[in-house]
Write an enzyme that holds these catalytic residues in place. Structure first.
Site, PDB file in Angstrom:
ATOM      1  N   ASP A   1       0.309 -15.678  14.309  1.00 30.15           N
ATOM      2  CA  ASP A   1       1.029 -14.456  13.929  1.00 30.15           C
ATOM      3  C   ASP A   1       2.525 -14.733  14.085  1.00 30.15           C
ATOM      4  OD1 ASP A   1       2.262 -12.038  13.646  1.00 30.15           O
ATOM      5  OD2 ASP A   1       0.805 -10.926  14.860  1.00 30.15           O
TER       6      ASP A   1
ATOM      7  N   SER B   1      13.542 -12.457  -3.044  1.00 30.25           N
ATOM      8  CA  SER B   1      12.915 -11.744  -4.161  1.00 30.25           C
ATOM      9  C   SER B   1      13.960 -11.110  -5.067  1.00 30.25           C
ATOM     10  CB  SER B   1      12.024 -10.642  -3.580  1.00 30.25           C
ATOM     11  OG  SER B   1      11.658  -9.723  -4.565  1.00 30.25           O
TER      12      SER B   1
ATOM     13  N   TYR C   1      11.794  -3.393   1.594  1.00 31.24           N
ATOM     14  CA  TYR C   1      11.387  -4.784   1.320  1.00 31.24           C
ATOM     15  C   TYR C   1      12.583  -5.607   0.826  1.00 31.24           C
ATOM     16  CZ  TYR C   1       9.008  -8.576  -1.246  1.00 31.24           C
ATOM     17  OH  TYR C   1       8.609  -9.796  -1.744  1.00 31.24           O
TER      18      TYR C   1
ATOM     19  N   ASN D   1       8.585 -12.016 -10.068  1.00 28.83           N
ATOM     20  CA  ASN D   1       7.182 -11.767 -10.453  1.00 28.83           C
ATOM     21  C   ASN D   1       6.388 -13.030 -10.774  1.00 28.83           C
ATOM     22  OD1 ASN D   1       7.355  -8.859 -10.353  1.00 28.83           O
ATOM     23  ND2 ASN D   1       8.634  -9.054 -12.176  1.00 28.83           N
TER      24      ASN D   1
ATOM     25  N   GLU E   1      -2.257  -5.912  -5.080  1.00 32.52           N
ATOM     26  CA  GLU E   1      -2.112  -6.704  -6.294  1.00 32.52           C
ATOM     27  C   GLU E   1      -0.934  -6.220  -7.136  1.00 32.52           C
ATOM     28  OE1 GLU E   1      -4.427  -4.695  -5.444  1.00 32.52           O
ATOM     29  OE2 GLU E   1      -5.194  -3.483  -7.085  1.00 32.52           O
TER      30      GLU E   1
ATOM     31  N   GLN F   1       8.613   0.427 -18.584  1.00 39.21           N
ATOM     32  CA  GLN F   1       9.376  -0.347 -17.602  1.00 39.21           C
ATOM     33  C   GLN F   1       9.192  -1.839 -17.895  1.00 39.21           C
ATOM     34  OE1 GLN F   1       6.811   1.698 -17.005  1.00 39.21           O
ATOM     35  NE2 GLN F   1       5.541   1.099 -15.271  1.00 39.21           N
ATOM     36  N   THR F   2      10.266  -2.615 -17.747  1.00 41.77           N
ATOM     37  CA  THR F   2      10.249  -4.022 -18.160  1.00 41.77           C
ATOM     38  C   THR F   2      10.400  -4.964 -16.958  1.00 41.77           C
ATOM     39  OG1 THR F   2      12.611  -3.846 -18.560  1.00 41.77           O
ATOM     40  CG2 THR F   2      11.149  -3.640 -20.485  1.00 41.77           C
TER      41      THR F   2
END
Ligand code: NAD
Length: 342
Positions: free
Chosen positions: A53, A118, A149, A178, A191, A220-221
């Site tokens: 952990d 990200s 996030y 993505n 998911e 949405q793109t």
């Protein structure tokens, strides 16, 4: 083991981490994988796999002991349905993981440390239109990520930059856009859109139904990058001398509706889209790959169509197997709805 470079992949039980372990082993590295769980769909090829952990300091020290290079992928994360509803948990868990991991790497004299950030770091104000401009790395500031996030990712990017400046740890920072492919989460709530849509279309096909649900108007793109390109890009960045944040993704933007149509086409079915309320994230997002191409002299190679084809085939097989466990009681087959989108 000899002179092999010893690599740690954190989050090795997850989607990208599992693929990265296989890739690095094929490149001749000695690999330790660490995660809370083992990979769900097939065994890890890691030389050593430890269940630890990484929120805990002692576990981080153990994970990084005797390691030359770290690929830091461990995170509490998921698609938009998860990210938009679990801010405190995400900020708490991911902060602990990243603060402890990089400090343990420093104390254990790790040479290189690659952090996986990200596209969620980019400010919401640059992503309000479906046809928004591709995001350049410098667009991250002035900072205004949409979710906790993204804020945590941005702070951990800064942590890497300061560890390099203050302590001389060679850090690398990638911003994924993505990533998708086989062996990823495809049901259960974490998911992302490509997997969720593959599952819904495979389930609809199996049931002979013509309807799938999409969160919001589906206009949405996003851009989507296939996993094999992702691991090649990660390795190239680790080997490069580039230490600022770098986008890693495709720069072809499609809407969620278009994505659904592409998958339906691969599946050989026609489905109607029912638009239902649900979290959609920013309105539009695309990667500007100018710097990626300049720094790595490379860009992702696998087309969206080919990546979706490989992903759909794998998810359709999972759906079939699960359906057979339900003994084809299709009236109660639960996979077509229960959707989670990016
Ligand atoms: P994933 O959820 O499949 O993998 C993350 C792994 O981290 C999981 O296996 C999870 O069990 C593990 N983990 C969570 N908490 C842990 C802890 N306390 N200790 C040890 N392990 C722990 O996600 P992924 O798609 O493989 O993403 C890998 C990295 O890339 C993450 O940092 C993620 O934020 C980042 N990322 C991914 C995408 C994408 O499109 N997949 C996009 C942007 C950024």
């Amino acid at each position: 083991m000899g002179d092999m470079v010893r690599v740690l992949v954190t989050g090795a039980g997850g989607f990208i981490g599992h693929h990265l372990v296989s890739f690095l082993r094929a490149q001749g590295y000695w690999v330790r994988g660490v995660d809370l769980k083992r990979p769900e769909f097939c065994a890890s090829e890691a030389n050593e796999f430890e269940l630890l952990d990484l929120r805990k300091w002692q576990d981080c020290l153990r994970a990084t002991a005797g390691i030359d290079e770290v690929y830091a992928l461990a995170a509490d994360m998921g698609g938009m349905g998860f990210i938009s509803c679990n801010h405190a948990q995400i900020l708490h868990n991911n902060s602990l993981i990243n603060l402890h991991c990089i400090e343990a790497a420093r104390q254990n004299h790790v040479n290189r440390y690659l952090y996986t950030s990200s596209a969620c770091v980019y400010p919401e104000y640059r992503q309000t239109e479906t046809n928004c401009a591709p995001l350049k790395e410098e667009d991250a500031y002035p900072a205004a990520p949409q979710d906790a996030y993204g804020w945590e990712k941005l702070v951990s990017e800064r942590l890497c930059i300061h560890y390099r400046q203050d302590y001389g740890l060679e850090t690398r920072i990638v911003r994924f856009h993505n990533i998708f492919g086989p062996l990823g989460t495809w049901q259960g709530g974490r998911e992302k859109a490509p997997a969720a849509l593959c599952r819904k279309i495979a389930a609809a096909r199996l049931e002979g139904l013509k309807q799938i649900e999409i969160w919001g108007d589906g206009e949405q793109t996003r851009s989507f990058c296939y996993i094999d390109d992702c691991v090649v890009g990660l390795h190239k960045l680790m080997r490069s001398d580039y230490c600022e944040p770098l986008n890693l993704g495709q720069d072809r933007m499609v809407s969620i509706n278009q994505l659904a149509d592409m998958i339906a086409n691969i599946a050989g079915v026609q489905v109607n889209r029912t638009h239902v309320p649900g979290p959609q994230g920013v309105r539009g997002r695309n990667s500007d790959n100018t710097r990626l191409k300049a720094v790595l002299r490379w860009e992702p190679q696998i087309s969206l169509e080919e990546g979706l084809r490989r992903t759909y085939l794998w998810i359709a097989k999972q759906v079939m197997e699960l359906a057979s466990e339900y003994s084809f009681g299709v009236a109660t087959f639960p996979l077509r709805t229960g959707n989670k989108e990016p």
